[in-house]
Design an enzyme around this catalytic site. Sequence first.
Site, PDB file in Angstrom:
ATOM      1  CB  VAL A   1       4.615  22.627  52.667  1.00  0.00           C
ATOM      2  CG1 VAL A   1       4.420  23.446  51.514  1.00  0.00           C
ATOM      3  CG2 VAL A   1       3.684  23.270  53.908  1.00  0.00           C
TER       4      VAL A   1
ATOM      5  NE  ARG B   1       4.034  32.326  39.286  1.00  0.00           N
ATOM      6  CZ  ARG B   1       3.431  31.051  39.338  1.00  0.00           C
ATOM      7  NH1 ARG B   1       2.259  30.786  38.980  1.00  0.00           N
ATOM      8  NH2 ARG B   1       4.370  30.206  39.842  1.00  0.00           N
TER       9      ARG B   1
ATOM     10  CG  ASP C   1       5.113  21.846  35.567  1.00  0.00           C
ATOM     11  OD1 ASP C   1       3.992  21.794  36.337  1.00  0.00           O
ATOM     12  OD2 ASP C   1       6.292  22.216  36.238  1.00  0.00           O
TER      13      ASP C   1
ATOM     14  NE  ARG D   1       1.439  23.164  43.982  1.00  0.00           N
ATOM     15  CZ  ARG D   1       2.080  23.725  43.028  1.00  0.00           C
ATOM     16  NH1 ARG D   1       1.487  24.669  42.475  1.00  0.00           N
ATOM     17  NH2 ARG D   1       3.286  23.578  42.820  1.00  0.00           N
TER      18      ARG D   1
ATOM     19  NE  ARG E   1       1.093  26.312  46.793  1.00  0.00           N
ATOM     20  CZ  ARG E   1       1.765  24.994  47.370  1.00  0.00           C
ATOM     21  NH1 ARG E   1       3.036  24.610  46.699  1.00  0.00           N
ATOM     22  NH2 ARG E   1       1.639  24.804  48.253  1.00  0.00           N
TER      23      ARG E   1
ATOM     24  CE  LYS F   1       7.823  28.234  37.113  1.00  0.00           C
ATOM     25  NZ  LYS F   1       7.699  27.904  38.563  1.00  0.00           N
ATOM     26  CG  ASN F   2      10.043  24.680  38.149  1.00  0.00           C
ATOM     27  OD1 ASN F   2       9.630  25.807  38.715  1.00  0.00           O
ATOM     28  ND2 ASN F   2       8.812  23.592  38.117  1.00  0.00           N
TER      29      ASN F   2
ATOM     30  CB  CYS G   1      -2.280  27.305  44.206  1.00  0.00           C
ATOM     31  SG  CYS G   1      -1.803  25.742  43.476  1.00  0.00           S
TER      32      CYS G   1
HETATM   33  C1  UD1 Z   1       7.083  21.258  41.740  1.00  0.00           C
HETATM   34  C2  UD1 Z   1       7.473  22.475  40.763  1.00  0.00           C
HETATM   35  C3  UD1 Z   1       5.989  22.388  39.852  1.00  0.00           C
HETATM   36  C4  UD1 Z   1       5.553  21.006  39.313  1.00  0.00           C
HETATM   37  C5  UD1 Z   1       5.615  20.121  40.504  1.00  0.00           C
HETATM   38  C6  UD1 Z   1       5.501  18.618  40.123  1.00  0.00           C
HETATM   39  C7  UD1 Z   1       8.985  24.040  41.442  1.00  0.00           C
HETATM   40  C8  UD1 Z   1       9.394  25.209  42.009  1.00  0.00           C
HETATM   41  N1  UD1 Z   1       7.727  23.527  40.862  1.00  0.00           N
HETATM   42  O1  UD1 Z   1       6.318  22.083  42.641  1.00  0.00           O
HETATM   43  O2  UD1 Z   1       6.332  23.342  38.495  1.00  0.00           O
HETATM   44  O3  UD1 Z   1       4.097  21.001  38.743  1.00  0.00           O
HETATM   45  O4  UD1 Z   1       6.824  20.133  41.313  1.00  0.00           O
HETATM   46  O5  UD1 Z   1       6.319  18.246  39.218  1.00  0.00           O
HETATM   47  O6  UD1 Z   1       9.801  23.008  41.377  1.00  0.00           O
HETATM   48  N2  UD1 Z   1       2.952  16.966  48.282  1.00  0.00           N
HETATM   49  C9  UD1 Z   1       2.403  16.541  49.551  1.00  0.00           C
HETATM   50  N3  UD1 Z   1       3.071  16.771  50.738  1.00  0.00           N
HETATM   51  C10 UD1 Z   1       4.266  17.747  50.539  1.00  0.00           C
HETATM   52  C11 UD1 Z   1       4.657  18.151  49.308  1.00  0.00           C
HETATM   53  C12 UD1 Z   1       3.778  17.897  48.186  1.00  0.00           C
HETATM   54  O7  UD1 Z   1       1.485  15.752  49.776  1.00  0.00           O
HETATM   55  O8  UD1 Z   1       4.689  18.274  51.561  1.00  0.00           O
HETATM   56  C13 UD1 Z   1       2.040  16.644  47.206  1.00  0.00           C
HETATM   57  C14 UD1 Z   1       1.561  17.719  46.350  1.00  0.00           C
HETATM   58  O9  UD1 Z   1       0.243  17.895  46.960  1.00  0.00           O
HETATM   59  C15 UD1 Z   1       1.532  16.910  45.112  1.00  0.00           C
HETATM   60  C16 UD1 Z   1       2.625  15.945  45.131  1.00  0.00           C
HETATM   61  O10 UD1 Z   1       3.180  15.796  46.385  1.00  0.00           O
HETATM   62  O11 UD1 Z   1       0.440  16.231  44.719  1.00  0.00           O
HETATM   63  C17 UD1 Z   1       3.838  16.697  44.141  1.00  0.00           C
HETATM   64  O12 UD1 Z   1       3.867  18.080  44.563  1.00  0.00           O
HETATM   65  P1  UD1 Z   1       5.564  18.697  44.362  1.00  0.00           P
HETATM   66  O13 UD1 Z   1       6.672  17.780  44.020  1.00  0.00           O
HETATM   67  O14 UD1 Z   1       5.919  19.107  45.954  1.00  0.00           O
HETATM   68  O15 UD1 Z   1       5.388  20.103  43.881  1.00  0.00           O
HETATM   69  P2  UD1 Z   1       6.096  21.339  44.039  1.00  0.00           P
HETATM   70  O16 UD1 Z   1       7.339  20.833  44.643  1.00  0.00           O
HETATM   71  O17 UD1 Z   1       5.128  22.178  44.638  1.00  0.00           O
END
Ligand code: UD1
Length: 416
Positions: A123, A396, A304, A121, A92, A22-23, A116
């Site tokens: 961006v 999902r 995960d 989370r 997301r 998926k990812n 969520c």
């Molecule tokens: C991806 C995976 C998800 C997995 C996660 C961590 C996908 C579609 N999803 O989610 O299954 O659980 O990686 O391995 O690939 N953060 C910030 N600022 C940002 C972005 C992230 O502070 O702009 C923080 C988040 O709050 C979190 C950490 O960074 O604490 C890691 O999150 P991130 O790696 O971004 O998760 P996703 O990419 O959303």
Amino acid sequence: MQKLSIQGGVALSGEVRVAGAKNAALPILAATLLTSDAMRITNLPQLNDVRTMVKLLERMGVKASEGEHHAQLRADAITEPFAPYDLVKTMRASILALGPLTARFGEARVSLPGGCAIGERPVDLHIKGLTAMGAQIAIEAGDIHATARRLKGARIFMDTVTVTGTENLMMAACLADGETVLENCAREPEVVDLARCLIAMGARIQGHGADVITVQGVERLRGVEYAVMPDRIEAGTFLAAAAATRGAITLTDAPVASLDPVLQKLREAGAEITVGDTTVRIAMRGRPKAVSLRTAPHPGFPTDMQAQFIAMNSVAEGTSRVTETIFENRFMHVQELRRLGAHIEIEGNTAMIYGVDTLKGATVMATDLRASASLVIAGLVAEGETIIDRIYHLDRGYEHLESRLASLGARIARVA
Ligand code: UD1
């Protein structure tokens, strides 16, 4: 609303093929926005998130036709570079459209994902990175609105390791003018799979799989056929289920190299693991031993897989400590596992799991994707019937989970 009914107590046995990841599929589908040529993506898992991503691309004007495990997409013209809230709120990962749209069309509007079940989370790093590449970004009515003439290469340090952040910026950098250096990148295998797809499309990327990725921008990318890597989290979930039920199963088409942190912990739990080029065999003779762990970005133990290991530890011999370092609120499964008789205490970001001899079936509620998987594992172990409510979360991210578990001997059925 659909539910799962599980009659526990059967040791899993047999063989199961691992589906596409998926990812990896989600960013690769988003990458089809980077070229006007047709792209064919194969080994796509049949998941609601994949359907949502294709729907999102279609809304933007991408022509898509889907087969059972493949899709053909062509983004030769975009009518609306927009990811609306109704789709973003269900997935997301829609944020992955931001980088490609801005890079190729000079404009993107993506609804802010918000929080969520597993935490806040943000961006911000996606936004900061694109801004460093010259995009103008405004937050308007809950949307991220990005505009740019042509993105410019930049040196970008991400102060937290982010998977989709790394992917978004890597995709954007492919069509930027000049060199982009991304520092403190995610090293997840799915980032590497995306990079391989982009390179096949003509991107000039180096360092994927390490923490500094360098991208030399090119004028255009071309369409290719690309097969998505197998899903290491799905593979790990089957392995944890086999271990918890004291079973013996073989995974085929498994992403062997990327499973290391999970296989290491399963060995520590007492499982016999035999690894081939694309197969993993696990046999758990007797009760698993409790294993402590700490989640971390790859190559650390994946967040995960945390919930599934808590389920296994619930019936293991001894006490374990599981610390979650990536998401602040990712213990929603614990209260549901307690309903099945698990003995777990939470202190801050650490769960102490005191292994019990048996769990007993009950009605529980799924709260997020991986939490649902942990409830399935616990249900497979528990005496009597477990009913899991709100299984749309499972759909999902797991392809036909119940029929594949049933093929391994589990007594599991979907009920209305
Ligand atoms: C991806 C995976 C998800 C997995 C996660 C961590 C996908 C579609 N999803 O989610 O299954 O659980 O990686 O391995 O690939 N953060 C910030 N600022 C940002 C972005 C992230 O502070 O702009 C923080 C988040 O709050 C979190 C950490 O960074 O604490 C890691 O999150 P991130 O790696 O971004 O998760 P996703 O990419 O959303």
